[in-house]
Write an enzyme that holds these catalytic residues in place. Structure first.
Site, PDB file in Angstrom:
ATOM      1  N   LYS A  59      17.310 -41.537 -49.803  1.00 32.83           N
ATOM      2  CA  LYS A  59      17.031 -42.879 -50.313  1.00 32.83           C
ATOM      3  C   LYS A  59      17.890 -43.152 -51.550  1.00 32.83           C
ATOM      4  O   LYS A  59      18.424 -44.240 -51.720  1.00 32.83           O
ATOM      5  CB  LYS A  59      15.527 -43.029 -50.610  1.00 32.83           C
ATOM      6  N   GLN A 115       6.549 -41.333 -52.302  1.00 32.47           N
ATOM      7  CA  GLN A 115       6.836 -40.554 -51.093  1.00 32.47           C
ATOM      8  C   GLN A 115       5.567 -39.845 -50.599  1.00 32.47           C
ATOM      9  O   GLN A 115       4.906 -39.141 -51.357  1.00 32.47           O
ATOM     10  CB  GLN A 115       7.934 -39.518 -51.401  1.00 32.47           C
ATOM     11  N   ASP A 129       7.667 -50.354 -49.087  1.00 28.34           N
ATOM     12  CA  ASP A 129       7.324 -49.556 -47.896  1.00 28.34           C
ATOM     13  C   ASP A 129       6.490 -50.385 -46.915  1.00 28.34           C
ATOM     14  O   ASP A 129       6.336 -50.007 -45.754  1.00 28.34           O
ATOM     15  CB  ASP A 129       6.516 -48.317 -48.303  1.00 28.34           C
TER      16      ASP A 129
END
Ligand code: NAP
Length: 288
Positions: free
Chosen positions: A54, A98, A121
């Site tokens: 990322k 995460q 997300d």
């Protein structure tokens, strides 16, 4: 091989290029680059690889990435406080924590703590709700990537029968909703589904998100079907494979995504797109 391989590297490069152009435009208005804050708790090796990917994608797209690597023993309160600080920081457009998190931290609480406007997300209940009602929230990256791949390849979705195997909150369920939004007729299968093979043989599009190697075999696929393989499975010899028995399914399908190099790279590309969208919104720009 009969099936065309859908190249996630090529399509994700195209999406990242588009995101980079938009990031540069937004940067001029904001007077700074779009910014993504990535939080990782603990030492999970797979998570570290994902976070690193990322970061690299951010660099390539002209997005600032801030990494918060917290120790395994970080308390839930400390993590929620950090998220609160990032929520209030006008220089941060997107926040991502995460997953998975260590067992003593509630993933639900963490997801709900992230401001929906910064939830790139697409996991916050507000964004999940908007996805259901057709609103303009953030879409979860992996399922949104599946739709992008089909569109890029000009594969029709409308009126097609789509079978999604798996019903997780991050892949199966949202993939089913997004396919339905594109006017597919969708069936969701899971571990309690009976006659899975019979159902799969009716599918024009199969989304495999089970997380089991060799799960989808050629005898479960209708000739000419499109197979989107979301699975990421590590074999004992360390080889990375999807859920489909690739070689034999590719003989039957019309299109198939490989693993690696299929759906995986799309997830990161869609995250870049969402981050730029978040920055555009904070710059009060219209999405174009
Ligand atoms: P998950 O939460 O473990 O969900 C797996 C789903 O498969 C569950 O809904 C489960 O049913 C279903 N299932 C298990 N055995 C089955 C069977 N025999 N028949 C039918 N359904 C069955 O996994 P996930 O998070 O959705 O991830 C799925 C896979 O995608 C994993 O390999 C993961 O690594 C990968 N993934 C890839 C990306 C990417 O960027 N490419 C992103 C996320 C995940 P129940 O609900 O009944 O238990």
């Amino acid at each position: 091989m009969a099936a065309k391989r859908i190249d996630g590297k090529v399509i994700s490069a195209y999406i990242k290029e588009r995101a980079a152009k938009e990031a540069a435009q937004v940067a001029q208005i904001l007077g700074r680059k779009p910014c993504l804050a990535v939080i990782i708790v603990g030492e999970n090796p797979a998570s570290k690889v994902y976070v690193n990917n990322k970061k690299k994608a951010c660099e390539a797209c002209g997005i600032t990435s801030l990494e918060y690597a917290l120790p395994e023993l970080t308390s839930e309160r400390e993590l929620l406080d950090l998220i609160g600080t990032l929520n209030r920081d006008d220089a941060v457009d997107g926040i991502l924590c995460q997953l998975p998190l260590p067992g003593h931290i509630s993933e639900e609480k963490v997801i709900e703590a992230i401001s929906p406007e910064k939830d790139v997300d697409g996991f916050h209940p507000v964004n999940v709700g908007k996805m259901l009602t057709g609103g303009d929230g953030f879409l979860p990256c992996t399922p949104a990537g599946l739709i992008e791949m089909l569109k890029y390849e000009n594969i029709p979705i409308e009126g097609k029968r789509c079978v999604v195997i798996g019903r997780s909150n991050i892949v199966g369920k949202p993939a089913a909703i997004l396919m339905q939004r594109e006017n597919a007729t969708v069936t969701v299968c899971h571990s309690k589904t009976r006659n899975l093979k019979e159902i799969l043989l009716q599918a024009d599009i199969i989304v495999a998100s089970v997380g089991k190697p060799h799960f989808l075999t050629a005898d479960m696929v209708k000739p000419g079907a499109v197979v989107l393989d979301v699975g990421i499975n590590r074999l004992p010899d360390k080889t990375l494979v999807g859920d489909a028995e690739f070689a034999e399914v590719a003989e039957v399908a019309s299109y198939i995504t490989p693993v690696p190099g299929g759906v995986g790279p799309m997830t990161v590309a869609m995250l870049m797109q969402n981050t730029v969208m978040a920055a555009k919104r904070s710059a009060a720009l219209n999405d174009s």
